[in-house]
Scaffold this active site. Structure first.
Site, PDB file in Angstrom:
ATOM      1  N   HIS A   1     -13.380   3.924  22.630  1.00 43.49           N
ATOM      2  CA  HIS A   1     -12.842   2.964  23.597  1.00 43.49           C
ATOM      3  C   HIS A   1     -11.521   2.417  23.057  1.00 43.49           C
ATOM      4  CE1 HIS A   1     -12.570  -0.931  25.711  1.00 43.49           C
ATOM      5  NE2 HIS A   1     -13.442  -0.457  26.590  1.00 43.49           N
TER       6      HIS A   1
ATOM      7  N   ASP B   1     -18.669   0.931  16.416  1.00 42.82           N
ATOM      8  CA  ASP B   1     -18.516   0.200  17.669  1.00 42.82           C
ATOM      9  C   ASP B   1     -19.868   0.239  18.381  1.00 42.82           C
ATOM     10  OD1 ASP B   1     -18.096  -0.622  20.255  1.00 42.82           O
ATOM     11  OD2 ASP B   1     -16.337   0.635  20.613  1.00 42.82           O
TER      12      ASP B   1
ATOM     13  N   GLN C   1     -21.695  -0.384  23.268  1.00 41.01           N
ATOM     14  CA  GLN C   1     -22.628   0.287  24.178  1.00 41.01           C
ATOM     15  C   GLN C   1     -23.955   0.583  23.489  1.00 41.01           C
ATOM     16  OE1 GLN C   1     -22.032   0.881  27.427  1.00 41.01           O
ATOM     17  NE2 GLN C   1     -19.888   0.270  27.412  1.00 41.01           N
TER      18      GLN C   1
ATOM     19  N   LYS D   1     -22.292  -7.488  27.549  1.00 40.66           N
ATOM     20  CA  LYS D   1     -22.945  -6.211  27.851  1.00 40.66           C
ATOM     21  C   LYS D   1     -24.436  -6.264  27.498  1.00 40.66           C
ATOM     22  CE  LYS D   1     -18.782  -3.525  26.846  1.00 40.66           C
ATOM     23  NZ  LYS D   1     -18.154  -3.306  28.140  1.00 40.66           N
TER      24      LYS D   1
ATOM     25  N   CYS E   1     -10.875   2.792  29.863  1.00 42.91           N
ATOM     26  CA  CYS E   1     -10.307   2.397  28.562  1.00 42.91           C
ATOM     27  C   CYS E   1     -10.560   3.462  27.512  1.00 42.91           C
ATOM     28  CB  CYS E   1     -10.854   1.050  28.098  1.00 42.91           C
ATOM     29  SG  CYS E   1     -10.460  -0.290  29.212  1.00 42.91           S
TER      30      CYS E   1
END
Lengths: 406, 136
Positions: free
Chosen positions: A122, A199, A202, A225, A364
């Site tokens: 991302h 990261d 998600q 999220k 993104c």
């Protein structure tokens, strides 16, 4: 027993209509909806328990501080981190990764040093590293994904050289749904003294996360999220790396003493939390994590896996639908295009008229879009409250779009 | 104020109640429109502020305004076709004066008139008005 209908009843917004149709919310990858307990916690915090934190010794300041600081421990439990002082509270993954770029990487990396990234990162896990490329001659090394969207951990390991100082990699692609074997990568990097940033924006939403087992140095998550308020988040920073970090933002809370010619910083993690934080957002985030831990992330993952399998079966029957990414064990995130001239925005407009919310655009993820040879896709990203009926609604709406644009 | 061609569209729309058929109509209008010459798809004709790519190329002859346009999105292409019906053949003064948003609202395409910047209709109308005003 995972009762999805009971869970749906916890989310007030899911009972509303959009364009005269029941809402089918499939844009969870961008942001998830909030359960009533989170909304109520935010209201309660403002109505009864609000003050600034870490300052003042009055009743409300103590109460707000206790409520706020309790979230650090919840995050540590959620990620299986033993020491909650390794958790820096922030506004989300973007801030977390930028903090690592400014606090840790900028002083540590020299011209010619390398950062290894996957092509499916991302922008939040790309642009901060471009800062280092632009400003101090750091080299970005990109690892491609396979045709099915999977990422071979060995390819990432092979990309590491004596010059590599950091591997910054997603646990789960926000476009393809690919789940990365970050544990293998992190352990290999650690053996070579290379820092790792995962990261988890998600990944943390779709599966149980064990940061201790994963062995990364940094793990970033985003509250909104994770069914919490926008403007909340956190990053795990391994203690030894934290000791190497210089402060990022300067201001209140991150200092112990300030004089005209000197400043003494607060201890970590406060050293990296300048200014009044998102107090209420963070308190709401803690309630969202309680909600997730009560459900059990392994149960959430199992439910979403069944949605993924059902969706894949349905999509397989649509020979004009091109789904990007088919990696084994992927999360329930589907980016797709339609054969013919229809733009992603055309498709999302028609889906919206049927009450189906999806994201359209580049998500993104510019380098991945270049890699796929696409400018835009539609993305349906599922969450813990979605149902197979909603997949049927999506498929019906896609069939209409296909017919209209054919 | 609007052209006869646009009034005909408004009349057509009065008989289309179903939103799916309205979209079908808009999409057909776009499909029937002659594509903009690729040589005219340059930065000067590109309209920024649209989620999809949009190009508008204006021509002014004897004080009469007309434009061609194109987009890589089919609904937007259809909206461009409708805007051409609205504007092409008007005097420069009328192009500036016509309330395009109100005219497009007569077609019940209100969601394209919202304030979201990703939606290109507003930016297209602004570009057309600016071009005509500059030539007045």
């Amino acid at each position: 027993m995972y009762d999805v209908n009971a869970i749906r009843a916890d989310f007030p917004i899911l009972s509303r209509e959009v364009n005269g149709k029941p809402l089918t919310y499939l844009d969870n990858g961008a942001s998830a909806q909030k359960p009533k307990v989170v909304i109520d916690a935010v209201t309660r915090a403002y109505e009864h328990e609000y003050s600034n934190v870490h300052r003042g010794l009055h009743f409300l300041s103590n109460l707000a501080t206790d409520n706020y600081e309790a979230v650090r421990g919840k995050i540590a439990r959620f990620l299986n981190v033993a020491d909650e002082d390794e958790i820096v509270l922030n506004s989300g993954t973007t801030e977390g990764i930028n903090m690592v770029a400014y606090s840790w990487a900028m002083p540590q990396l020299q011209a010619g040093d390398e950062i290894v990234l996957s092509v499916m990162e991302h922008h939040a896990n790309i642009v901060p590293w471009h800062f280092l490329r632009e400003r101090q001659g750091v080299v970005l090394k990109w690892v491609d994904v396979a045709a099915d969207g999977s990422l071979d951990p060995q390819a990432v390991i092979d990309a590491m050289s004596d010059k590599t100082k950091l591997v910054a990699i997603t646990q789960c692609s926000n476009v393809l749904g690919t789940v990365v074997d970050v544990k293998t990568i992190c352990h290999a990097a650690r053996e070579r003294g290379i820092a790792t940033l995962v990261d988890g924006s998600q990944g943390s939403v779709h599966m149980p996360v064990d940061v201790t087992d994963m062995g990364c140095d940094f793990y970033a998550i985003t509250g909104h999220k994770l069914y919490g308020p926008s403007g909340s988040g956190a990053i795990y920073c391994r203690k030894e790396r934290m000791a190497q970090m210089r402060p990022f933002l300067g201001g209140g809370d991150m200092i112990r003493e300030v004089h005209k010619d000197s400043v003494i910083y607060n201890d970590p993690p406060m050293k990296f939390e300048a200014g009044t934080p998102g107090i209420v957002q963070t308190i709401g985030f803690g309630v969202a994590l309680d909600y997730l831990m009560d459900l059990g992330m392994e149960n959430v993952a199992a439910h979403e896996a069944s949605l993924r399998d059902y969706a894949m079966t349905k999509f397989a029957g649509l020979n004009w639908l091109q789904v990007q990414g088919n990696a084994p064990g992927k999360a329930a995130i589907f980016s797709f295009t339609l054969d013919g001239a229809a733009h992603a925005h055309d498709i999302s407009t028609i889906l919206d008229k049927r009450g189906v919310a999806v994201r359209a655009g580049h998500h993104c993820a510019g380098p991945l879009m270049d890699f796929l040879g696409l400018t835009a896709t539609c993305r349906a990203s599922f969450g813990l409250y979605n149902t197979t009926d909603e997949i049927d609604t999506l498929v019906d709406a896609l069939e209409l779009a296909h017919e209209l644009f054919a | 104020m609007a052209t006869e061609a646009f009034e005909e569209i408004v009349e057509d729309f009065e008989f289309i109640e179903d939103w799916e058929d309205r979209y079908r109509y808009v999409i057909e209008q776009g499909k029937d429109m002659t594509p903009l010459d690729d040589a005219l798809k340059v930065p000067a004709t590109k309209v920024e502020g649209c989620a999809s790519q949009v190009w508008l190329h204006a021509t002014i002859e004897d004080g009469v305004f007309s434009f061609d346009g194109d987009s890589d999105a089919m609904i937007v292409r259809g909206l461009i076709a409708l805007l051409r019906k609205l504007y092409n053949g008007l005097s420069l003064a009328d192009v500036v004066a016509v309330d395009a948003r109100a005219e497009m609202a007569r077609l019940g395409l209100n969601e394209h008139l919202s304030s979201q910047r990703s939606n290109g209709l507003r930016a297209m109308i602004e570009r057309i008005r600016e071009t005509a005003a500059a030539a007045l």
